[in-house]
Write an enzyme that holds these catalytic residues in place. Structure first.
Site, PDB file in Angstrom:
ATOM      1  N   SER A  36       0.859  -1.184   0.000  1.00 40.43           N
ATOM      2  CA  SER A  36       0.000   0.000   0.000  1.00 40.43           C
ATOM      3  C   SER A  36       0.894   1.233   0.000  1.00 40.43           C
ATOM      4  O   SER A  36       1.915   1.270   0.706  1.00 40.43           O
ATOM      5  CB  SER A  36      -0.908  -0.004   1.234  1.00 40.43           C
ATOM      6  OG  SER A  36      -1.684   1.165   1.290  1.00 40.43           O
ATOM      7  N   GLY A  48      -5.415  10.323 -22.022  1.00 34.58           N
ATOM      8  CA  GLY A  48      -5.611   9.393 -23.131  1.00 34.58           C
ATOM      9  C   GLY A  48      -4.702   9.782 -24.276  1.00 34.58           C
ATOM     10  O   GLY A  48      -4.441  10.963 -24.524  1.00 34.58           O
ATOM     11  N   PHE A 116      -5.510   0.695 -15.591  1.00 34.58           N
ATOM     12  CA  PHE A 116      -6.288   1.311 -16.660  1.00 34.58           C
ATOM     13  C   PHE A 116      -7.617   0.575 -16.856  1.00 34.58           C
ATOM     14  O   PHE A 116      -7.637  -0.642 -17.043  1.00 34.58           O
ATOM     15  CB  PHE A 116      -5.492   1.287 -17.967  1.00 34.58           C
ATOM     16  CG  PHE A 116      -6.129   2.056 -19.099  1.00 34.58           C
ATOM     17  CD1 PHE A 116      -6.096   3.441 -19.113  1.00 34.58           C
ATOM     18  CD2 PHE A 116      -6.765   1.400 -20.136  1.00 34.58           C
ATOM     19  CE1 PHE A 116      -6.675   4.152 -20.143  1.00 34.58           C
ATOM     20  CE2 PHE A 116      -7.358   2.096 -21.175  1.00 34.58           C
ATOM     21  CZ  PHE A 116      -7.316   3.487 -21.183  1.00 34.58           C
ATOM     22  N   GLN A 168       1.492   1.181 -24.902  1.00 33.82           N
ATOM     23  CA  GLN A 168       1.136   0.159 -23.918  1.00 33.82           C
ATOM     24  C   GLN A 168       0.165  -0.865 -24.463  1.00 33.82           C
ATOM     25  O   GLN A 168      -0.122  -1.881 -23.815  1.00 33.82           O
ATOM     26  CB  GLN A 168       0.567   0.802 -22.653  1.00 33.82           C
ATOM     27  CG  GLN A 168      -0.719   1.594 -22.862  1.00 33.82           C
ATOM     28  CD  GLN A 168      -0.486   3.071 -23.094  1.00 33.82           C
ATOM     29  OE1 GLN A 168       0.483   3.471 -23.748  1.00 33.82           O
ATOM     30  NE2 GLN A 168      -1.367   3.887 -22.554  1.00 33.82           N
ATOM     31  N   ASN A 191       8.938   3.361 -27.566  1.00 34.40           N
ATOM     32  CA  ASN A 191      10.017   3.665 -26.639  1.00 34.40           C
ATOM     33  C   ASN A 191      10.973   2.475 -26.617  1.00 34.40           C
ATOM     34  O   ASN A 191      10.752   1.471 -27.295  1.00 34.40           O
ATOM     35  CB  ASN A 191       9.493   4.043 -25.244  1.00 34.40           C
ATOM     36  CG  ASN A 191       8.764   2.915 -24.535  1.00 34.40           C
ATOM     37  OD1 ASN A 191       9.020   1.731 -24.786  1.00 34.40           O
ATOM     38  ND2 ASN A 191       7.862   3.264 -23.629  1.00 34.40           N
ATOM     39  N   THR A 219      12.258   6.145 -28.908  1.00 29.53           N
ATOM     40  CA  THR A 219      12.525   7.199 -27.935  1.00 29.53           C
ATOM     41  C   THR A 219      13.210   6.609 -26.709  1.00 29.53           C
ATOM     42  O   THR A 219      12.894   5.500 -26.273  1.00 29.53           O
ATOM     43  CB  THR A 219      11.227   7.922 -27.534  1.00 29.53           C
ATOM     44  OG1 THR A 219      10.288   6.979 -27.001  1.00 29.53           O
ATOM     45  CG2 THR A 219      10.598   8.616 -28.734  1.00 29.53           C
ATOM     46  N   LEU A 220      14.139   7.371 -26.154  1.00 25.51           N
ATOM     47  CA  LEU A 220      14.978   6.886 -25.053  1.00 25.51           C
ATOM     48  C   LEU A 220      14.851   7.746 -23.808  1.00 25.51           C
ATOM     49  O   LEU A 220      15.768   7.802 -22.984  1.00 25.51           O
ATOM     50  CB  LEU A 220      16.446   6.852 -25.505  1.00 25.51           C
ATOM     51  CG  LEU A 220      16.749   6.096 -26.799  1.00 25.51           C
ATOM     52  CD1 LEU A 220      18.202   6.308 -27.217  1.00 25.51           C
ATOM     53  CD2 LEU A 220      16.458   4.604 -26.627  1.00 25.51           C
ATOM     54  N   GLY A 221      13.735   8.456 -23.662  1.00 25.03           N
ATOM     55  CA  GLY A 221      13.548   9.308 -22.494  1.00 25.03           C
ATOM     56  C   GLY A 221      14.594  10.411 -22.446  1.00 25.03           C
ATOM     57  O   GLY A 221      14.801  11.149 -23.409  1.00 25.03           O
ATOM     58  N   ASP A 252       3.370  11.247 -25.525  1.00 22.73           N
ATOM     59  CA  ASP A 252       2.306  11.754 -26.385  1.00 22.73           C
ATOM     60  C   ASP A 252       2.632  13.153 -26.889  1.00 22.73           C
ATOM     61  O   ASP A 252       2.360  13.488 -28.052  1.00 22.73           O
ATOM     62  CB  ASP A 252       0.978  11.774 -25.622  1.00 22.73           C
ATOM     63  CG  ASP A 252       0.488  10.386 -25.259  1.00 22.73           C
ATOM     64  OD1 ASP A 252       0.824   9.428 -25.986  1.00 22.73           O
ATOM     65  OD2 ASP A 252      -0.226  10.248 -24.253  1.00 22.73           O
TER      66      ASP A 252
END
Length: 297
Positions: A36, A48, A116, A168, A191, A219-221, A252
């Site tokens: 928790s 979204g 989600f 995702q 990614n 993409t690599l952050g 996005d």
């Protein structure tokens, strides 16, 4: 030049955990996981993938046409899109269900745990894509499984170039299905984690995927991104953010910039450069649709 952006429209409940997930989850006890997290910070945002990408593209001067579905609680989202000057002509309203909901928890290292609920998104396949003189570009982003499969077919049949951005949603598809997406797509963007999964499931490496399309971007952050064209890789360096506040929606925001560049006829590396700049601006703001790109004007 309007761009049809197929994907989810969702409400994001974003929670901030002040510790580190790694310090709370015992690797040798995962089989009886029961944890928790106290989350003092909580906010609800419009989100979204389709909504977030449309927000980015609109700020850059584009004409996004999000294609998705909302539930009986979606009136506020429709009103927001219209207030931003974003058309809702391709947004389906579904009765007796909720708009998709994402519950996102972020720790102090910007790691995220997300739950989600798809809700109305599972009816997104009821939207259909057809050839239209003013629509020259599209994107398949995470959405209901049937919607992603059918919209890719419809883009292809209509002769509309599109970006395949599985995000995702990638684990929903097997290797054969993912290969079919790649074969129909004009460009692919993932990614680094998704890229490894895409290569593993299709049996194609990044170079091969780029040879089967007009280009692949990984993409690599914070490390920028790889642009693959014709089997050759170019590393596009990152842009340092003024502050690292919230990574939600950064991918996005990047993809909205990609669509803008493609609309302008730019090279893929130039599109990626803008994407890195936009991502650096977005990460300095909380929520996926609360940043301003006025500084890029």
């Amino acid at each position: 030049m309007p761009a049809v952006i197929c994907g989810s429209l969702a409400f994001d409940t974003i929670m901030g955990f002040e510790g580190r997930f790694a310090e709370q989850i015992l690797p040798d006890q995962l089989h009886i996981l029961n944890v928790s997290f106290l989350v003092p910070a909580l906010r609800r945002d419009f989100g979204g993938c389709a909504g977030n990408i449309a927000y980015s593209l609109k700020q850059l001067g584009g004409t996004p046409l999000p294609m998705g579905a909302v539930g009986t609680d979606g009136a506020d989202y429709l009103a927001r899109l219209r207030a931003l000057g974003i058309s809702t002509e391709f947004v389906l309203e579904v009765e007796d269900t909720y708009t998709a909901q994402a519950m996102i928890m972020t720790d102090r290292d910007n790691n995220q745990i997300t739950a989600f609920h798809p809700g109305a998104m599972m009816q997104a396949h009821r939207n259909r894509i057809a050839a239209r003189a003013d629509i020259k570009l599209g994107m398949i982003s995470p959405d209901g499984r049937d919607a992603m499969l059918q919209h890719a077919e419809q883009f292809h049949a209509a002769g509309i170039p599109f970006v395949f951005d599985p995000g995702q949603g990638l684990p929903m598809f097997d290797g054969k299905e993912l290969a079919a997406f790649v074969e129909k797509a004009t460009w692919v963007t993932v990614n680094d984690y998704e890229g490894k999964m895409l290569c593993d499931r299709t049996g194609w490496d990044s170079a091969e995927i780029s040879r089967r399309t007009q280009g692949l971007v990984v993409t690599l952050g914070g490390d920028g991104c790889e642009v693959w064209i014709g089997g050759e890789k170019t590393l596009v360096p990152p842009v340092k953010a003024a502050a690292v506040v919230d990574p939600t929606g950064c991918g996005d925001a990047w993809r909205g910039a990609l669509l803008h560049g493609l609309e302008q006829g730019w090279s893929l590396p130039k599109c990626a450069e803008l994407g890195n700049r936009v991502g650096a601006i977005k990460i300095a703001s909380r929520g996926p649709q609360n940043y301003s790109l006025a500084s890029l004007a």
